[in-house]
Design an enzyme around this catalytic site. Sequence first.
Site, PDB file in Angstrom:
ATOM      1  N   MET A   3       5.734  29.666 -17.420  1.00 34.42           N
ATOM      2  CA  MET A   3       5.104  28.503 -16.788  1.00 34.42           C
ATOM      3  C   MET A   3       3.597  28.757 -16.648  1.00 34.42           C
ATOM      4  O   MET A   3       3.179  29.792 -16.133  1.00 34.42           O
ATOM      5  CB  MET A   3       5.685  28.251 -15.396  1.00 34.42           C
ATOM      6  CG  MET A   3       7.118  27.738 -15.362  1.00 34.42           C
ATOM      7  SD  MET A   3       7.420  26.234 -16.323  1.00 34.42           S
ATOM      8  CE  MET A   3       6.299  25.063 -15.548  1.00 34.42           C
TER       9      MET A   3
ATOM     10  N   ASP B  44       4.632  26.144 -20.867  1.00 30.75           N
ATOM     11  CA  ASP B  44       4.741  24.796 -20.302  1.00 30.75           C
ATOM     12  C   ASP B  44       3.761  24.620 -19.153  1.00 30.75           C
ATOM     13  O   ASP B  44       3.814  25.341 -18.159  1.00 30.75           O
ATOM     14  CB  ASP B  44       6.192  24.620 -19.810  1.00 30.75           C
ATOM     15  CG  ASP B  44       6.478  23.238 -19.237  1.00 30.75           C
ATOM     16  OD1 ASP B  44       5.634  22.343 -19.383  1.00 30.75           O
ATOM     17  OD2 ASP B  44       7.577  23.065 -18.668  1.00 30.75           O
TER      18      ASP B  44
HETATM   19  C1  DX5 Z   1       5.856  20.729 -14.987  1.00 32.85           C
HETATM   20  C2  DX5 Z   1       6.766  20.409 -16.147  1.00 32.85           C
HETATM   21  C3  DX5 Z   1       6.043  20.232 -17.413  1.00 32.85           C
HETATM   22  C4  DX5 Z   1       5.060  19.090 -17.423  1.00 32.85           C
HETATM   23  C5  DX5 Z   1       4.098  19.309 -18.525  1.00 32.85           C
HETATM   24  O1  DX5 Z   1       6.644  20.968 -13.886  1.00 32.85           O
HETATM   25  O2  DX5 Z   1       7.693  21.465 -16.323  1.00 32.85           O
HETATM   26  O3  DX5 Z   1       6.934  20.151 -18.514  1.00 32.85           O
HETATM   27  O4  DX5 Z   1       5.657  17.827 -17.592  1.00 32.85           O
HETATM   28  O5  DX5 Z   1       3.120  18.327 -18.466  1.00 32.85           O
HETATM   29  P1  DX5 Z   1       1.592  18.671 -18.832  1.00 32.85           P
HETATM   30  O6  DX5 Z   1       1.591  19.111 -20.260  1.00 32.85           O
HETATM   31  O7  DX5 Z   1       0.896  17.372 -18.592  1.00 32.85           O
HETATM   32  O8  DX5 Z   1       1.158  19.773 -17.908  1.00 32.85           O
HETATM   33 ZN    ZN Z   2       8.877  21.533 -18.176  1.00 37.97          ZN
END
Ligand code: DX5
Ligand code: ZN
Length: 226
Positions: free
Chosen positions: A146, A184
């Site tokens: 993450m 992500d």
């Molecule tokens: C955050 C999610 C991500 C998010 C990514 O909690 O797990 O998958 O939707 O969106 P961006 O690319 O806009 O950060």
């Molecule tokens: Zn995600």
Amino acid sequence: MPKPDMTPGRVRVAPSLLACQFEKMAEEIVAVKDAGADWLHFDVMDGHFVPNISVGPLGVQAARRAWPDAVLDVHLMIADPDRYLEEFVEAGADILTVHVEAPRHVHRTLQNIRSLGAGVGVTLNPGTSLGALDPVLGEVDMVLVMSVNPGFAGQKFIPGALDRIRTVRRKIEAEGLSVLLEVDGGVKADNAARVREAGAEVLVAGSAVFGAEDYRQAIRDIRGNG
Ligand code: DX5
Ligand code: ZN
């Protein structure tokens, strides 16, 4: 359900539906499919594990209908994933990723995903020590690093994630494992090259794809093929 191709060795872009226009999710899915998306990333949030609520198995079913042979990469940000694993697989999830912080017995949860026949993913929050991966690395097909604190699309990439990606890449290589590395949160055209160079192969992108004028160009920029 055909097995998802989880062989490492090529970059995949997984648009995160959390950032799409929900009132036309099916059209958005077809649009990213036609724009060259490799996978679809589906964020499930329960208002307990993360401070936001999204959608559950019904949403996965809808996504499956919109793109029948998509690789559906389902990211579970929920406090009690074990309760819902089977439902998500039945709804059409190909890969289920759980947080090391969520279940009481993450090793067992990963085995449960395996026994359901889905791809097995594990992830950890930016504040969790990477050592938490060591006991479970041999159980998974994918590690998700993450690069934001989970809960919302559109947050800023945490720069320290790059070192964490490198460290996980070294761990995978040191153990000679065939494990995909996904990233992500806050991935955009202007940091995607660094994310790939650090060793990530699956790049999730929500706002960078669904907020773009041209989905195809956004996906190409993130994948790095022109
Ligand atoms: C955050 C999610 C991500 C998010 C990514 O909690 O797990 O998958 O939707 O969106 P961006 O690319 O806009 O950060
Ligand atoms: Zn995600």
